[in-house]
Write a protein that holds these residues in place. Structure first.
Motif, PDB file in Angstrom:
ATOM      1  N   GLU A   6       0.810  -1.216   0.000  1.00  0.00           N
ATOM      2  CA  GLU A   6       0.000   0.000   0.000  1.00  0.00           C
ATOM      3  C   GLU A   6       0.850   1.275   0.000  1.00  0.00           C
ATOM      4  O   GLU A   6       0.550   2.219  -0.722  1.00  0.00           O
ATOM      5  N   LEU A  56      -5.156   1.184  -5.415  1.00  0.00           N
ATOM      6  CA  LEU A  56      -5.118   1.412  -3.967  1.00  0.00           C
ATOM      7  C   LEU A  56      -6.472   1.142  -3.320  1.00  0.00           C
ATOM      8  O   LEU A  56      -6.555   0.524  -2.255  1.00  0.00           O
ATOM      9  N   GLN A  59      -7.035  -2.691  -3.229  1.00  0.00           N
ATOM     10  CA  GLN A  59      -6.226  -3.440  -2.278  1.00  0.00           C
ATOM     11  C   GLN A  59      -6.522  -3.085  -0.822  1.00  0.00           C
ATOM     12  O   GLN A  59      -6.256  -3.878   0.070  1.00  0.00           O
ATOM     13  N   THR A  60      -7.095  -1.907  -0.575  1.00  0.00           N
ATOM     14  CA  THR A  60      -7.424  -1.529   0.805  1.00  0.00           C
ATOM     15  C   THR A  60      -8.892  -1.770   1.139  1.00  0.00           C
ATOM     16  O   THR A  60      -9.308  -1.574   2.274  1.00  0.00           O
TER      17      THR A  60
END
Length: 71
Positions: A6, A56, A59-60
């Motif tokens: 991240e 981002l 993935q978060t």
């Protein structure tokens, strides 16, 4: 497909935003267009920013659809 971490992707996002900013300043600001910026496409630079931002979010687990509906 694996993502970078991240924080690495955050760094990539900042880099892409810098490239977009540099081009916009050259195209719309008082600075003249450098030879190295000629041929660069504003849409491509914006797409690069969007792509890293979407990576981002994915993935978060950030739900951008829900967030955009709130604004």
């Amino acid at each position: 497909m694996r993502y970078f971490g991240e924080l690495t992707n955050l760094g990539s996002l900042m880099e892409e935003i810098g490239e977009l900013s540099r081009l916009m300043v050259r195209l719309y600001g008082v600075q003249s267009l450098k030879e190295s910026n000629k041929g660069k496409d504003l849409g491509n630079e914006m797409a690069d920013v969007l792509w890293v931002l979407l990576c981002l979010a994915n993935q978060t687990g950030a739900d951008l659809t829900a967030a955009l509906k709130k604004i």
